[in-house]
Design a protein around this motif. Structure first.
Motif, PDB file in Angstrom:
ATOM      1  N   GLY A  35       3.443  18.209  20.083  1.00 17.99           N
ATOM      2  CA  GLY A  35       2.463  17.130  20.062  1.00 17.99           C
ATOM      3  C   GLY A  35       1.447  17.216  18.947  1.00 17.99           C
ATOM      4  O   GLY A  35       0.359  16.633  19.052  1.00 17.99           O
ATOM      5  N   PHE A  36       1.775  17.929  17.870  1.00 14.67           N
ATOM      6  CA  PHE A  36       0.841  18.063  16.750  1.00 14.67           C
ATOM      7  C   PHE A  36       0.844  16.771  15.930  1.00 14.67           C
ATOM      8  O   PHE A  36       1.896  16.159  15.721  1.00 14.67           O
ATOM      9  N   LYS A  37      -0.324  16.360  15.463  1.00 16.10           N
ATOM     10  CA  LYS A  37      -0.403  15.185  14.599  1.00 16.10           C
ATOM     11  C   LYS A  37       0.213  15.521  13.250  1.00 16.10           C
ATOM     12  O   LYS A  37      -0.187  16.470  12.578  1.00 16.10           O
ATOM     13  N   LEU A  38       1.194  14.735  12.824  1.00 13.90           N
ATOM     14  CA  LEU A  38       2.003  15.073  11.658  1.00 13.90           C
ATOM     15  C   LEU A  38       1.311  14.817  10.328  1.00 13.90           C
ATOM     16  O   LEU A  38       1.397  15.619   9.407  1.00 13.90           O
ATOM     17  N   LEU A  39       0.628  13.692  10.219  1.00 10.20           N
ATOM     18  CA  LEU A  39       0.107  13.259   8.915  1.00 10.20           C
ATOM     19  C   LEU A  39      -1.367  12.929   9.030  1.00 10.20           C
ATOM     20  O   LEU A  39      -1.777  12.204   9.938  1.00 10.20           O
ATOM     21  N   ILE A  99       9.411  14.469   6.747  1.00 13.75           N
ATOM     22  CA  ILE A  99       8.104  14.546   7.382  1.00 13.75           C
ATOM     23  C   ILE A  99       8.086  15.882   8.119  1.00 13.75           C
ATOM     24  O   ILE A  99       8.810  16.073   9.101  1.00 13.75           O
ATOM     25  N   ARG A 100       7.296  16.814   7.618  1.00 12.54           N
ATOM     26  CA  ARG A 100       7.303  18.165   8.172  1.00 12.54           C
ATOM     27  C   ARG A 100       6.050  18.417   8.986  1.00 12.54           C
ATOM     28  O   ARG A 100       4.938  18.155   8.550  1.00 12.54           O
ATOM     29  N   CYS A 101       6.235  18.927  10.195  1.00 15.50           N
ATOM     30  CA  CYS A 101       5.095  19.252  11.043  1.00 15.50           C
ATOM     31  C   CYS A 101       4.411  20.516  10.520  1.00 15.50           C
ATOM     32  O   CYS A 101       5.073  21.546  10.329  1.00 15.50           O
ATOM     33  N   PRO A 102       3.096  20.480  10.292  1.00 12.63           N
ATOM     34  CA  PRO A 102       2.383  21.661   9.778  1.00 12.63           C
ATOM     35  C   PRO A 102       2.302  22.813  10.778  1.00 12.63           C
ATOM     36  O   PRO A 102       1.975  23.932  10.392  1.00 12.63           O
ATOM     37  N   SER A 108       0.823  -1.214   0.000  1.00 15.69           N
ATOM     38  CA  SER A 108       0.000   0.000   0.000  1.00 15.69           C
ATOM     39  C   SER A 108       0.857   1.263   0.000  1.00 15.69           C
ATOM     40  O   SER A 108       0.360   2.357  -0.268  1.00 15.69           O
ATOM     41  N   ILE A 109       2.139   1.131   0.312  1.00 15.59           N
ATOM     42  CA  ILE A 109       3.093   2.252   0.223  1.00 15.59           C
ATOM     43  C   ILE A 109       4.320   1.740  -0.549  1.00 15.59           C
ATOM     44  O   ILE A 109       5.375   1.492   0.034  1.00 15.59           O
ATOM     45  N   PRO A 110       4.196   1.592  -1.865  1.00 14.78           N
ATOM     46  CA  PRO A 110       5.211   0.869  -2.653  1.00 14.78           C
ATOM     47  C   PRO A 110       6.496   1.635  -2.941  1.00 14.78           C
ATOM     48  O   PRO A 110       7.524   1.012  -3.213  1.00 14.78           O
ATOM     49  N   ASN A 111       6.466   2.981  -2.888  1.00 12.21           N
ATOM     50  CA  ASN A 111       7.604   3.765  -3.349  1.00 12.21           C
ATOM     51  C   ASN A 111       8.276   4.521  -2.206  1.00 12.21           C
ATOM     52  O   ASN A 111       7.631   4.857  -1.211  1.00 12.21           O
ATOM     53  N   PRO A 112       9.575   4.832  -2.354  1.00 10.72           N
ATOM     54  CA  PRO A 112      10.252   5.626  -1.323  1.00 10.72           C
ATOM     55  C   PRO A 112       9.518   6.948  -1.081  1.00 10.72           C
ATOM     56  O   PRO A 112       9.143   7.641  -2.019  1.00 10.72           O
ATOM     57  N   GLY A 113       9.291   7.253   0.177  1.00  9.06           N
ATOM     58  CA  GLY A 113       8.570   8.470   0.531  1.00  9.06           C
ATOM     59  C   GLY A 113       7.076   8.292   0.697  1.00  9.06           C
ATOM     60  O   GLY A 113       6.392   9.178   1.232  1.00  9.06           O
ATOM     61  N   ASP A 114       6.539   7.162   0.259  1.00  6.36           N
ATOM     62  CA  ASP A 114       5.111   6.914   0.460  1.00  6.36           C
ATOM     63  C   ASP A 114       4.837   6.786   1.959  1.00  6.36           C
ATOM     64  O   ASP A 114       5.567   6.097   2.682  1.00  6.36           O
ATOM     65  N   ALA A 115       3.783   7.448   2.401  1.00 11.16           N
ATOM     66  CA  ALA A 115       3.458   7.435   3.828  1.00 11.16           C
ATOM     67  C   ALA A 115       1.952   7.476   4.011  1.00 11.16           C
ATOM     68  O   ALA A 115       1.231   8.076   3.210  1.00 11.16           O
ATOM     69  N   LYS A 116       1.484   6.825   5.057  1.00 13.25           N
ATOM     70  CA  LYS A 116       0.049   6.845   5.340  1.00 13.25           C
ATOM     71  C   LYS A 116      -0.175   6.794   6.840  1.00 13.25           C
ATOM     72  O   LYS A 116       0.583   6.147   7.582  1.00 13.25           O
ATOM     73  N   PRO A 117      -1.202   7.475   7.305  1.00 12.11           N
ATOM     74  CA  PRO A 117      -1.539   7.415   8.738  1.00 12.11           C
ATOM     75  C   PRO A 117      -2.391   6.186   9.029  1.00 12.11           C
ATOM     76  O   PRO A 117      -3.061   5.650   8.144  1.00 12.11           O
ATOM     77  N   HIS A 118      -2.341   5.752  10.261  1.00  7.49           N
ATOM     78  CA  HIS A 118      -3.200   4.648  10.706  1.00  7.49           C
ATOM     79  C   HIS A 118      -3.560   4.900  12.161  1.00  7.49           C
ATOM     80  O   HIS A 118      -2.719   5.342  12.955  1.00  7.49           O
ATOM     81  N   ILE A 124       2.172   6.444  11.899  1.00  7.20           N
ATOM     82  CA  ILE A 124       2.558   6.707  10.513  1.00  7.20           C
ATOM     83  C   ILE A 124       3.280   5.486   9.973  1.00  7.20           C
ATOM     84  O   ILE A 124       4.222   4.980  10.589  1.00  7.20           O
ATOM     85  N   LEU A 125       2.858   5.006   8.807  1.00  5.48           N
ATOM     86  CA  LEU A 125       3.576   3.981   8.067  1.00  5.48           C
ATOM     87  C   LEU A 125       4.322   4.687   6.945  1.00  5.48           C
ATOM     88  O   LEU A 125       3.718   5.458   6.186  1.00  5.48           O
ATOM     89  N   VAL A 126       5.608   4.440   6.811  1.00  4.17           N
ATOM     90  CA  VAL A 126       6.384   5.128   5.781  1.00  4.17           C
ATOM     91  C   VAL A 126       7.410   4.175   5.175  1.00  4.17           C
ATOM     92  O   VAL A 126       7.934   3.296   5.866  1.00  4.17           O
TER      93      VAL A 126
END
Length: 397
Positions: free
Chosen positions: A101-105, A115-118, A63-73, A81-83
């Protein structure tokens, strides 16, 4: 999940003796008590003892096949974060910035390098290392001699990928994964060698579907473990693979359980068939096996395809079921010649799983009965399901 659940002792939520009754011989055992399916305060204990202490499935690597692919769970209220990093390694982090403590993704994305914090733009590389702290020492001063970046990296979670399945051990207190999975790998040596795992390819067109069901996650596992319900819930499937053609599977005391069939028929259209595993035992060409690996993944192994049916518990009585389907080699998984066959195979499994929904949701409704004592087991037909109940009970106590 409500993060503000009351931290009540388990003995205040249910009668502990009822859990001990689960661990008795199957002839006299009861199943898990109602509270294990209906009491929200109980879920806090299960989250810690079952999902955080054990090797738990949170997705698949494809589900995250490429370098840099990331998803929250979200694992029962815990943001993750899965990356996939630059070296193609799957990593899992707590989805929270070390600064405030901000949620990143919030959604699936492809990251360039960081991975940059907003919130304040603190940034981490794909290995979780804190690499940028803008203005930390004042305007345009991005460093501070009083601040040690190395102590504020992302908090990484113990993670292992096996047959594309992503397992995590949140509390880092379970046995090593290789030891955990060895009994199942040994069992399946007659079907698929470890070197053949790389031949599994996820189907991009008909390789995924999901179902939202109104029941506790455990009912899906209990139902999957046994073939007892085939004649009533799956009458068409029972015609092809009769209940008498099935056998029980019980892997060690309380680690995995399920069933196998001796009547699997490969799907075909004319002379078109899926590729098969090269090392499959020639005396077991029609065998297939369906194993629940505790706590939350169900696996189907066939000579020509493999599926991962994993559970995402949402609340006490809501679960999302994720089905991922794999084939042997890219031709079978994504080739145009076998597209219709993949479509039909996906439809078949979705129909089977939909038939189970009434059964598992019906058990959820029944668990609201105050006179139900956790139920009984058939000493012959319910052995794998009883094994799962014992695993849960022993994990709690």
């Amino acid at each position: 999940m409500d993060q503000n659940l009351k931290n009540l002792p388990l003995s205040k939520i249910l009668d502990i003796e009822k859990l001990h009754n689960v661990d008795k011989p199957i002839e006299v055992a009861n199943g898990l008590p109602n509270e294990c399916y209906t009491n929200n305060d109980y879920l806090a204990h299960e989250r810690e003892k079952v999902f955080f202490n054990k090797w738990t499935v949170i997705g698949v690597a494809s589900s995250i096949p490429n370098p840099g692919d990331a998803k929250p769970h979200n694992l029962l209220g815990i943001p993750l974060i899965l990356v996939r990093d630059k070296n193609m390694k799957i990593r899992v982090f707590h989805n929270v910035c070390s600064h405030r403590g901000f949620k990143l993704l919030e959604k699936l994305c492809t990251l360039k390098n960081v991975i940059r914090c907003p919130y304040h733009s603190w940034s981490y590389d794909l290995s979780g290392k804190l690499i940028a702290t803008p203005h930390i020492g004042g305007l345009n001063n991005h460093t501070s001699e009083n601040f040690d970046k190395t102590k504020s990296n992302l908090k990484e979670i113990k993670t292992k990928v096996w047959m594309d399945i992503i397992f995590v051990n949140i509390n880092s207190n379970e046995i090593e994964f290789d030891e955990y999975i060895k009994p199942l790998e040994n069992r399946w040596q007659k079907f698929i060698k470890k070197k053949d795992h790389n031949s599994l390819v996820h189907s991009n067109d008909y390789g995924y579907f999901s179902l939202n069901v109104n029941c506790n996650w455990k009912f899906a596992i209990e139902n999957y473990c046994e073939s007892y319900h085939l004649p009533t819930i799956h009458p068409e499937l029972n015609k092809v693979s009769n209940i008498n053609d099935h056998y029980h599977i019980q892997g060690l005391p309380n680690r995995f359980a399920g069933q196998g069939s001796k009547k699997y028929e490969q799907p075909a259209k004319g002379n078109k068939k899926f590729n098969t595993f090269s090392n499959w035992d020639k005396d077991m060409l029609k065998n297939s096996e369906y194993i629940a690996l505790f706590p939350n993944v169900m696996i189907g192994l066939h000579i020509d395809h493999f599926y991962v049916f994993w559970l995402e518990p949402l609340t006490m009585n809501e679960t999302k079921e994720h089905m991922q389907i794999y084939y042997v080699g890219n031709e079978s998984a994504n080739g145009s010649d076998l597209k219709e066959l993949r479509k039909e195979n996906s439809r078949f499994w979705k129909d089977v799983m939909l038939e189970d929904v009434n059964a598992i949701e019906g058990m959820q409704k029944g668990r609201n009965s105050p006179v139900y004592n956790g139920g009984n087991f058939s000493p012959v037909m319910d052995q794998p399901t009883h094994q799962f109940h014992k695993w849960v009970a022993n994990s709690l106590i």
